[in-house]
Scaffold this motif. Structure first.
Motif, short mmCIF file in Angstrom:
data_model
loop_
_atom_site.label_atom_id
_atom_site.label_comp_id
_atom_site.label_asym_id
_atom_site.label_seq_id
_atom_site.Cartn_x
_atom_site.Cartn_y
_atom_site.Cartn_z
N MET A 1 0.85 -1.34 0.03
CA MET A 1 0.02 0.04 -0.08
C MET A 1 0.81 1.21 0.03
N LYS B 1 -4.75 3.93 -0.86
CA LYS B 1 -5.04 2.61 -1.82
C LYS B 1 -4.39 2.63 -3.33
N ASP C 1 -10.14 10.22 2.06
CA ASP C 1 -10.28 9.01 2.70
C ASP C 1 -9.43 9.27 4.37
#
Lengths: 528, 178
Positions: free
Chosen positions: A1, A14, A25
């Motif tokens: 990641m 992500k 996010d």
């Protein structure tokens, strides 16, 4: 990641997402107008430009993919200078009519102007005034407030697939427009109002009704079809003023249908039942609610004592919450262990309304053909309770039924023209929100609460059970079904949907209500 | 906050005469007698014979009213065309701690303005005359005047509607311009 650093904070992103998405996010704020997670990226508003280590020019955060070890500066002097310039540019022609604009209080332009903009305008010329346009049955476009982010244009192409809106003109003459005689009247049209980051697209229905900072929001579920769209009810002083979509990746993503959006109107319907009645010498007479409940209970018991077990039925409406259906089933079975449980009529349109991307043809949204929210849930409850059951169409075969409890609660008239003979006679107790063919002839009429006035859970077509909360009180003279059944079952206290769900167990036990946003006191916003 | 900033207040201890109670009652009666003596023998009144005498007629030092800052009944200002100035933004009703302002907004009948108050009611019995509405108004539409002698025989009469608030403007605009 991949890990990226934004202003000294390291965040996990992500793989393959853009910088802005990763920041959103992780809760790191970067201003944005044209970016919307549900739409394609155009990078046209330029307010999200950030400095990235190793790149000489500022790059749009919404369009730059993350790379492991990337170092981003969203608050560097270069980025802040860009934000200030974009704000100044956007506000050049934007009318500062916040006291009048419906979007005031939830306007990104207002918020960002406070956080990133200048305190004073250097613009000395007259502001350019663009026209107001009527672009659909539900929508106004105040073009002078538009900042050309084109979210609405992209929505009509990529989600509704109907492409009604387009950009006309170039440069400072650019405007959002519709083709002559082709208004935005698709069944998802109201979403363009939610999308608009400024007050350019306005809902005719909500126009000038309330200021948004006075509204409280309560999580709920759409009552109009089996899709189970997640919504927020916005209400103030006991009146629901509008419905907004609530994000749920599995169900409705960011969008809701117009049927859902305007479904709250039934709550304020002038025809709503507001007084308990009983039939006296063939004519309905108003009586107290407590008395009406007693009359109903006595009437049902006398039917069983006269005709024996198996003579009662309960018509469980697919508009009821599962908890309510469970309690009513329990109650009827406590009088008559052989009582027949029937699922009420399930109105269904010919087929689902399917919306597709204008270009790829990929399905983007589906409005279910089944026009009730909880047929599946009621089936599940009937199975849970066991014992005799029947479908509404089979009722004609049950000639031995002599009395029962009928629940409506539909948003419009729900009874078929020719009633099954069982519903046509015998001792009938009806609980409903709107009058219908039976209410004038029923032995006892109990006005009940609309979905926004009570708590419970519904199961959508895909088997997802979702809870909803009560936003407002039922009108005076009406009572929540759950409270009525609690009284009939002789339970103490008030109906509590969570406790009933726990009692029901099985698939219902784990259903939780989404946490409600805290109410903002009236003075909070004045803290400047 | 530091601990040194904390001031601990002690309740004053009761003196001997406080504990016996009666002496304090007599001292209180003494104050009453002093005022009675002042009125009867020295003709020093502490009252105003309203409505023959009015507070605005007396100097401020003698308990008169300072008209510029006095907060009395509200008025709704008019613009140069004689139309209500209010744009129905609800800022006053939002700021109102007594929640006595009720507005219903509607599309304005005039081309140059979008919104106006179709209804504007202030419950003067609920109002605490704090002046927050005046502060909040972005268009200087609502103001508190120095009128204080408002009466009504019913509660309903004391709910001032838009027409009445505009009438207050007509009555007071000469004495107290915007």
């Amino acid at each position: 990641m991949p890990k990226i650093t934004v202003d000294g904070t390291t965040i996990d992103a992500k793989p393959g997402v853009m910088i802005l998405q990763a920041c959103n996010d992780a809760g790191v704020e970067i201003p944005q107008y044209c970016y919307h997670p549900g739409l394609s990226i155009v990078a046209s508003c330029r307010i999200c430009l950030v400095e990235v280590e190793g790149i000489p020019k500022l790059v749009p955060a919404c369009q730059t993919p993350v790379r492991d070890g990337m170092v981003v500066f969203a608050k560097s002097s270069k980025s802040i200078a860009n934000q200030k310039q974009v704000m100044e540019y956007l506000l050049i022609n934007h009318p500062l009519d916040c006291p009048v604009c419906d979007q005031a209080g939830e306007c990104l332009l207002q918020d960002y102007s406070y956080e990133y903009g200048r305190s004073q305008s250097r613009f000395e010329e007259d502001k350019q005034k663009n026209p107001k346009k009527d672009v659909g049955d539900n929508i106004f476009l105040y073009a002078d407030r538009c900042i050309m982010c084109t979210r609405c244009v992209r929505f009509t192409r990529e989600v509704s697939g109907t492409s009604e809106l387009f950009v006309e003109g170039r440069g400072h003459k650019e405007e959002i427009a519709i083709f002559p005689g082709k208004p935005v009247n698709n069944k998802l049209s109201g979403n363009v109002v939610d999308l608009c980051p400024v007050g350019a697209l306005l809902d005719k229905d909500f126009l000038f009704k309330q200021r948004v900072w006075l509204l409280k929001e309560t999580p709920s579920i759409s009552p109009v079809d089996a899709g189970g769209e997640n919504i927020f009810l916005h209400h103030n002083e006991g009146v629901v003023y509008r419905i907004k979509p609530r994000y749920n990746a599995e169900v409705n993503t960011w969008w809701i249908s117009d049927d859902t959006r305007y479904s709250y109107k039934v709550l304020a319907d002038a025809k709503r039942l507001k007084a308990a009645r009983k039939l006296e010498y063939g004519t309905p007479a108003e009586i107290g609610y407590g008395k009406a409940i007693e009359e109903a209970a006595e009437g049902l018991k006398s039917v069983v004592s006269a005709d024996g077990e198996g003579s009662l039925y309960a018509l469980l409406s697919p508009m009821m919450a599962c908890e309510e259906a469970y309690l009513l089933g329990k109650y009827i079975r406590s009088i008559d262990p052989q009582a027949v449980l029937v699922l009420g009529p399930v109105p269904t349109a010919a087929s689902d309304d399917v919306f597709k991307h204008y270009n790829t043809g990929k399905e983007t949204f589906r409005i279910k053909a089944e026009k009730v929210p909880n047929a599946n849930g009621i089936r599940r409850v009937i199975d849970l309770l066991g014992g005799p059951k029947a479908s509404f169409d089979e009722l004609g075969n049950y000639g031995h039924l002599r009395g029962g409890w009928i629940v409506g609660g539909y948003l419009s008239n729900w009874l078929p023209g020719d009633l099954p003979s069982v519903l046509n006679g015998g001792f009938r107790v009806i609980q409903d929100i709107l009058p219908n063919a039976i209410t004038d002839r029923a032995d006892v009429v109990l006005p009940s609460a609309g979905w926004a006035e009570k708590a419970g859970c519904w199961e959508n077509y895909a088997g997802k059970i979702q809870a909803f909360a009560a936003a407002v009180q039922p009108p005076e003279g009406a009572r929540r079904e759950g409270d009525v059944y609690f009284k009939l079952l002789g339970r103490s206290g008030f109906y509590d949907a969570d406790a009933v769900r726990a009692e029901m167990g099985g698939a219902f036990a784990d259903v939780k209500l989404p946490t409600e946003k805290e109410e903002v006191p009236a003075f909070e916003f004045a803290e400047l | 906050m530091k601990e040194s900033d904390v001031i601990v207040l002690q309740e004053p201890k009761l003196s001997l005469s406080d504990q016996f109670y009666l002496p304090q009652v007599l001292i209180g009666l003494g104050t009453t007698m002093k005022h009675m003596f002042n009125v009867v023998a020295r003709d020093k009144h502490l009252v105003v014979s309203y409505p023959e005498e009015r507070r605005e007629d007396k100097p401020v030092e003698e308990g008169g009213m300072f008209q510029q800052t006095y907060r009395g009944v509200h008025r709704l200002n008019k613009d140069e065309d004689g139309r209500v100035k209010c744009v129905a933004c609800f800022m006053c009703s939002t700021a109102c701690p007594a929640r006595c302002i009720h507005i219903e907004a509607d599309e304005s009948p005039w081309a140059d303005r979008e919104k106006y108050p179709a209804k504007f009611d202030i419950d003067e019995l609920r109002c605490i005359y704090c002046g927050m509405c005046e502060e909040a108004c972005p268009v200087d539409a609502i103001e508190l005047t120095s009128l204080y002698d408002i009466v009504g025989l019913t509660r309903q009469e004391m709910i001032f509607d838009k027409a009445k608030l505009l009438r207050v403007y007509d009555e007071t605009v000469k004495a107290e311009p915007m």
